[in-house]
Each structure stands twice: as C-alpha cells, then as structure tokens.
Write a protein that holds these residues in place. Structure first.
Motif, PDB file in Angstrom:
ATOM      1  N   GLU A   1      45.894  40.190  35.399  1.00  0.00           N
ATOM      2  CA  GLU A   1      45.357  41.513  35.717  1.00  0.00           C
ATOM      3  C   GLU A   1      44.037  41.766  34.990  1.00  0.00           C
ATOM      4  O   GLU A   1      43.099  42.349  35.560  1.00  0.00           O
ATOM      5  N   TYR A   2      43.947  41.307  33.759  1.00  0.00           N
ATOM      6  CA  TYR A   2      42.726  41.487  32.978  1.00  0.00           C
ATOM      7  C   TYR A   2      41.567  40.692  33.592  1.00  0.00           C
ATOM      8  O   TYR A   2      40.452  41.218  33.781  1.00  0.00           O
ATOM      9  N   ILE A   3      41.816  39.444  33.924  1.00  0.00           N
ATOM     10  CA  ILE A   3      40.753  38.585  34.444  1.00  0.00           C
ATOM     11  C   ILE A   3      40.258  39.080  35.802  1.00  0.00           C
ATOM     12  O   ILE A   3      39.055  39.049  36.097  1.00  0.00           O
ATOM     13  N   GLU A   4      41.167  39.554  36.634  1.00  0.00           N
ATOM     14  CA  GLU A   4      40.778  40.016  37.967  1.00  0.00           C
ATOM     15  C   GLU A   4      39.799  41.188  37.915  1.00  0.00           C
ATOM     16  O   GLU A   4      39.036  41.411  38.867  1.00  0.00           O
ATOM     17  N   GLU A   5      39.810  41.918  36.834  1.00  0.00           N
ATOM     18  CA  GLU A   5      38.931  43.082  36.702  1.00  0.00           C
ATOM     19  C   GLU A   5      37.544  42.727  36.187  1.00  0.00           C
ATOM     20  O   GLU A   5      36.656  43.573  36.148  1.00  0.00           O
ATOM     21  N   GLN A   6      37.351  41.481  35.780  1.00  0.00           N
ATOM     22  CA  GLN A   6      36.076  41.103  35.183  1.00  0.00           C
ATOM     23  C   GLN A   6      35.002  40.867  36.244  1.00  0.00           C
ATOM     24  O   GLN A   6      35.274  40.384  37.344  1.00  0.00           O
ATOM     25  N   LYS A   7      33.797  41.223  35.899  1.00  0.00           N
ATOM     26  CA  LYS A   7      32.662  41.109  36.809  1.00  0.00           C
ATOM     27  C   LYS A   7      32.483  39.696  37.337  1.00  0.00           C
ATOM     28  O   LYS A   7      32.244  39.476  38.526  1.00  0.00           O
ATOM     29  N   TRP A   8      32.614  38.706  36.434  1.00  0.00           N
ATOM     30  CA  TRP A   8      32.305  37.332  36.818  1.00  0.00           C
ATOM     31  C   TRP A   8      33.413  36.714  37.657  1.00  0.00           C
ATOM     32  O   TRP A   8      33.170  35.756  38.398  1.00  0.00           O
ATOM     33  N   TRP A   9      34.595  37.247  37.560  1.00  0.00           N
ATOM     34  CA  TRP A   9      35.673  36.794  38.443  1.00  0.00           C
ATOM     35  C   TRP A   9      35.329  37.145  39.899  1.00  0.00           C
ATOM     36  O   TRP A   9      35.505  36.341  40.814  1.00  0.00           O
ATOM     37  N   LYS A  10      34.833  38.333  40.097  1.00  0.00           N
ATOM     38  CA  LYS A  10      34.578  38.840  41.439  1.00  0.00           C
ATOM     39  C   LYS A  10      33.427  38.115  42.132  1.00  0.00           C
ATOM     40  O   LYS A  10      33.323  38.142  43.360  1.00  0.00           O
ATOM     41  N   ARG A  11      32.572  37.446  41.342  1.00  0.00           N
ATOM     42  CA  ARG A  11      31.426  36.755  41.940  1.00  0.00           C
ATOM     43  C   ARG A  11      31.869  35.657  42.908  1.00  0.00           C
ATOM     44  O   ARG A  11      31.312  35.510  43.990  1.00  0.00           O
ATOM     45  N   ASN A  12      32.878  34.877  42.505  1.00  0.00           N
ATOM     46  CA  ASN A  12      33.386  33.799  43.373  1.00  0.00           C
ATOM     47  C   ASN A  12      34.907  33.858  43.521  1.00  0.00           C
ATOM     48  O   ASN A  12      35.532  32.852  43.850  1.00  0.00           O
ATOM     49  N   ASN A  13      35.457  35.048  43.259  1.00  0.00           N
ATOM     50  CA  ASN A  13      36.904  35.239  43.377  1.00  0.00           C
ATOM     51  C   ASN A  13      37.688  34.240  42.522  1.00  0.00           C
ATOM     52  O   ASN A  13      38.771  33.795  42.896  1.00  0.00           O
ATOM     53  N   GLY A  14      37.109  33.890  41.388  1.00  0.00           N
ATOM     54  CA  GLY A  14      37.808  33.044  40.421  1.00  0.00           C
ATOM     55  C   GLY A  14      37.723  31.556  40.665  1.00  0.00           C
ATOM     56  O   GLY A  14      38.296  30.765  39.889  1.00  0.00           O
ATOM     57  N   ARG A  15      37.019  31.110  41.687  1.00  0.00           N
ATOM     58  CA  ARG A  15      36.997  29.675  41.990  1.00  0.00           C
ATOM     59  C   ARG A  15      36.212  28.860  40.963  1.00  0.00           C
ATOM     60  O   ARG A  15      36.358  27.634  40.899  1.00  0.00           O
ATOM     61  N   ASP A  16      35.378  29.507  40.156  1.00  0.00           N
ATOM     62  CA  ASP A  16      34.659  28.804  39.095  1.00  0.00           C
ATOM     63  C   ASP A  16      35.294  29.054  37.721  1.00  0.00           C
ATOM     64  O   ASP A  16      34.699  28.755  36.684  1.00  0.00           O
ATOM     65  N   HIS A  17      36.519  29.569  37.699  1.00  0.00           N
ATOM     66  CA  HIS A  17      37.241  29.834  36.468  1.00  0.00           C
ATOM     67  C   HIS A  17      38.299  28.748  36.220  1.00  0.00           C
ATOM     68  O   HIS A  17      38.830  28.168  37.173  1.00  0.00           O
ATOM     69  N   PHE A  18      38.597  28.517  34.960  1.00  0.00           N
ATOM     70  CA  PHE A  18      39.650  27.539  34.654  1.00  0.00           C
ATOM     71  C   PHE A  18      40.369  27.897  33.361  1.00  0.00           C
ATOM     72  O   PHE A  18      39.846  28.600  32.496  1.00  0.00           O
ATOM     73  N   MET A  19      41.602  27.385  33.253  1.00  0.00           N
ATOM     74  CA  MET A  19      42.406  27.483  32.043  1.00  0.00           C
ATOM     75  C   MET A  19      42.862  26.077  31.665  1.00  0.00           C
ATOM     76  O   MET A  19      42.836  25.159  32.494  1.00  0.00           O
ATOM     77  N   ALA A  20      43.286  25.888  30.427  1.00  0.00           N
ATOM     78  CA  ALA A  20      43.785  24.593  29.963  1.00  0.00           C
ATOM     79  C   ALA A  20      45.037  24.810  29.141  1.00  0.00           C
ATOM     80  O   ALA A  20      45.050  25.650  28.222  1.00  0.00           O
ATOM     81  N   PHE A  21      46.081  24.075  29.470  1.00  0.00           N
ATOM     82  CA  PHE A  21      47.367  24.212  28.772  1.00  0.00           C
ATOM     83  C   PHE A  21      47.852  22.853  28.265  1.00  0.00           C
ATOM     84  O   PHE A  21      47.633  21.820  28.908  1.00  0.00           O
ATOM     85  N   GLY A  22      48.540  22.888  27.142  1.00  0.00           N
ATOM     86  CA  GLY A  22      49.082  21.672  26.552  1.00  0.00           C
ATOM     87  C   GLY A  22      50.477  21.327  27.021  1.00  0.00           C
ATOM     88  O   GLY A  22      51.110  20.434  26.449  1.00  0.00           O
ATOM     89  N   ARG A  23      50.957  22.008  28.046  1.00  0.00           N
ATOM     90  CA  ARG A  23      52.291  21.739  28.567  1.00  0.00           C
ATOM     91  C   ARG A  23      52.202  21.311  30.033  1.00  0.00           C
ATOM     92  O   ARG A  23      51.126  21.278  30.617  1.00  0.00           O
TER      93      ARG A  23
END
Length: 468
Positions: free
Chosen positions: A192-214
């Motif tokens: 919910e937090y990320i969806e509200e960010q300006k840069w998320w809306k630029r490409n609807n999150g397609r240039d965003h990433f996360m990294a997990f150790g599991r």
C-alpha cells in the motif's frame, strides 16, 4: 599440490693453462657415491610422480589465472542507475531490533551483524570469511546497493527502483502465526505504501524490485496448497508487476521472479583476495571422488532420492560424507564443511526442504563440481549467473527415474580431461556467485549483486519497451 623439483648439476673447473672456465660432464661411474644415490632417488621419484599423474584417481587442477575483469566498481560504467526507497524503518531496520525473534528455529542476532555477513571467521586465515547465514541475503544486497557506484539519489534519473523490505526475515518470524491477517499485515502495508509513491505510478511498478533471502514458497500462500507459514506477498497484484530476486524462484509461476545465489561464507574486499582464493582451490589435492554434506530426511516423497544418495555415499570407499543433524554438528562449522568439499572432485547436490540449497554455492566456492538430481536445483533457477550449457560446469544424474544408477560408476566414466575442464569453469564462476564485502567500494570484480543489477536492468528495459 603440485611439487616442482628442479635438479641441476653443474661442475666447473678452472682451466689454468688457458685461463678459461668450462663444464665437465662425467659418466655415471665417475659420479661420487653420494651424488649417484641422489640421482637415482630423483629419477625414481619422477617416475613415481608421473605414474600418479596419469593413473591416480585424484584430480589435480591446473593453475587459475586471469579469470576476473579488472573493472573497478568505484565508478559506474553500466547504463543503469538504482534509486533506493527510504522506507519507514518498520519495514527493515526496526525488524533487526528484535533479531532473536526473526527466525523460529535460531537466534539471528549473530547473523545480522556486519551488514548480514555475520561474525568474522579468523580461523579461515584471512579477513574475507564470515559465519554468514544462508537466508540472510536481503541484508547483504541492501548494504551492497547502498554503496554501489550505480546508485543514484536522483529518482528522476533512476532506471531501477529498489524497495529494501526485509520481507524474508519478517516472514520467518511469523511462521507459527495462525492468524493470516496478522501474518500478512506488514507485507500488505508495504504494498500500500509503495503504490502511493510518485515513481511507482510512472511505470506502474515495472521498474521496481525487491530482494529476499528466502524461497518464493515463503511468500506464495494460497488456499489450494498446505500452509507452511507463508504469507501472500508475491501473490498480490501490484507485486506481480515488480521484479523479485530470491534464492529460489517458483519454477512454473515465477514469471517475475529471478534466482540469485545463496550467500556463502566468503566476502572479499579486494581483487587480490579473490585471485588468491581461486589459486588455492585450483591447486587442491582432491583424494575423494565425491562427497555429500547434509542430513537424512523423512516423511516426504522428494527426500527418497536424498536417502538413496546418502546410502550410495556411505557404501562407497570413494565418497566422503559429512552427516548433519539436529543440534550442534560439524555441518554448522564452515571450515569443516568447506574442508570436505575442497578434498572432493564432485559434490552431490540433492533436494532438501525445497529444490535449491546453499551447499551448491559452497561447493562451487571450493572448486568442487556440483552433481544435480533435479533440474530445479540450479538449471531453472540461476540463468543470470550460470552457463547456459550445464554440462560445462556440472553433472546431472536422473536418480529419480532410474533408481538403479550408480553414482560412483557414473562419475568414474567422466574422463580426467573433462573433469579438469569442468573444474576450471566452476572456479571461473566463483566471483559472480560471491557477495563482495559491502563495506568495500573498490573490490575490482563483478560480484553477484553487480551481475544481478545488470541483468535486471536489461530485463526491465526490454519489459518497458514491450509495454505500450
């Protein structure tokens, strides 16, 4: 270890009549008795050494030189830039304050130190070694990107947006939470937090990433499969627009998931440390044909293959086994684990709780050729990091379909020349599968994070071009 013997006999005699120095060569009968014995001993030794070189089952690697790129990460020379979201601390750093509760099986406090590398391992002989936990990758990735030369603080110019959520550590702290709403709460807040960010809306999150150790399974709870404590993070629609880096991706449903290496114990700060280690494992004497490090499993269909592997190893005089179990064991001592692999030509990598295992990367680190029994242990997981032709660095044995295959017999069929080629490729892979020390800004080689970011940048670029 190669032993170079240099034996030169020179006799020099001054010619008083002509004032010249000349070499005098004598017949064997004229050699003094002690020198004659030395010559005979040396000749015998060389014959014995050549015999071992040709017929011994030990595999001795050629020296490794010139593997690494001299590209220094002190300056960004790639065509991407990474922006790191400054998330509210409840999504990352606050979680570390209760480090003893981050994993229901072990106290993670010793492992979250040193940017996730854990405590130093001085017994390994250099400052490059740490007691790194296998599921701590998200901390190391975060720390590496913080100091990465391609990081930018100008979001307007960024091509990649990193969301540093410690979702793996949070998920493992909630495995026994029976209330799904509570278990999912922090992940839902993050989205919910990320969806509200300006840069998320630029490409609807397609240039965003996360990294997990599991593994992906820890974030893909559905009503159709048994619950093992997972949350629903990766099944949420916004997250499926993002790229997610994990140590194990879902082989069939992970369209936006990308496998990254499990962290091992080696975190060099300089190119010289990497080359020194590669040279060391290339010269290792390997008296054992193959080895296995792991514990027996019960109650699951996929562990049947593991039991067969363990049985074959125990029954072979050419196999070295290090059995793990509950509680303290040698398997929790990095030096013991690495020592077994460094003395082996082949390391058996069989399924455990999931398809992948950290042991694969431990074996490559030691120059031990991995032997796989499932395509999903490595081949379908780490395409960014491993050669497209798996035969160049590994062996595949389909023990699941053919229960009568003998592991020892299959490995003995491989010619020594091919073993040496595979091992050289394995040792060449070490830098790109290693996580450099996050505190270093000039380590001089491309590590796992460098490889992942470049591949991710290319992937996102293609994705955005294909999207209207």
């Amino acid at each position: 270890m190669w032993r170079k013997i240099h034996f030169k006999i020179f006799t020099k005699e001054k010619d008083e009549e002509y004032g010249l120095r000349k070499k005098e060569f004598t017949s064997l009968k004229e050699i003094q008795p002690h020198l004659k014995i030395l010559v005979l001993f040396t000749t015998s030794f060389m014959i014995w050494f050549l015999f071992l070189l040709v017929f011994s089952p030990k595999r001795i690697s050629n020296p490794i030189r010139g593997f690494l790129s001299t590209h220094s990460p002190a300056e960004c020379r790639d065509n991407y830039s990474v922006y790191i979201y400054n998330l509210p601390s409840k999504f990352n750093f606050d979680l570390l304050e209760d480090c003893s509760s981050l994993n229901i099986y072990t106290d993670m406090c010793p492992h979250v130190t040193n940017n996730g590398m854990g405590k130093p391992l001085p017994e390994m002989g250099s400052s490059s070694w740490y007691t790194t936990h296998q599921l701590i990758g998200e901390l190391i990735v975060h720390a590496r990107i913080e100091n990465h030369p391609c990081r930018t603080e100008n979001a307007e110019k960024a091509t990649l947006f990193y969301v540093p959520f410690y979702g793996g550590l949070h998920a493992s702290s909630k495995f026994r939470e029976p209330n799904y709403t509570i278990r999912d709460a922090l992940a839902v807040e993050l989205v919910e937090y990320i969806e509200e960010q300006k840069w998320w809306k630029r490409n609807n999150g397609r240039d965003h990433f996360m990294a997990f150790g599991r593994t992906a399974w820890d974030f893909m709870r559905t009503d159709e499969v048994p619950d093992f404590g997972a949350n629903k993070l990766l099944n949420m629609s916004p997250v499926q627009n993002m790229s997610v880096l994990l140590v194990e991706r879902h082989p069939w449903e992970g369209h936006n998931q990308h496998g990254i290496p499990y962290p091992s114990y080696f975190h060099p700060s300089a190119l010289s440390e990497m080359i020194e280690w590669q040279d060391r494992v290339s010269y290792m004497d390997r008296p054992h044909l193959f080895s296995f490090v792991g514990a027996p499993r019960t109650g699951k269909k996929k562990v049947v293959t593991r039991d067969r592997v363990i049985k074959q190893c125990e029954e072979s005089s050419k196999c070295l086994i290090l059995k793990c179990g509950k509680g303290p064991s040698k398997c929790h001592k990095p030096r013991q684990v690495l020592n077994v692999m460094m003395r082996s030509n082949f390391c058996l990598q069989v399924l455990g709780d999931s398809y992948t295992r950290r042991s694969t990367f431990d074996s490559i680190l030691t120059g031990c050729i991995p032997v796989f029994f499932s395509n999903h242990t490595a081949y379908s997981q780490y395409q960014w990091f491993l050669p497209s032709d798996p035969t160049t660095y590994s062996v595949y044995i389909d023990l699941e379909r053919n229960h009568s295959i003998g592991i020892e017999e299959e490995l003995l069929k491989i010619p020594m020349e091919e073993v040496e080629r595979k091992r050289r490729t394995v040792i060449e892979l070490i830098p790109k599968l290693t996580y450099a020390n996050p505190n270093s800004t000039s380590y001089g080689f491309r590590d796992a994070v460098d490889v992942a970011l470049k591949a991710l940048s290319d992937h996102v670029s293609s994705l955005l071009k294909a999207t209207p």
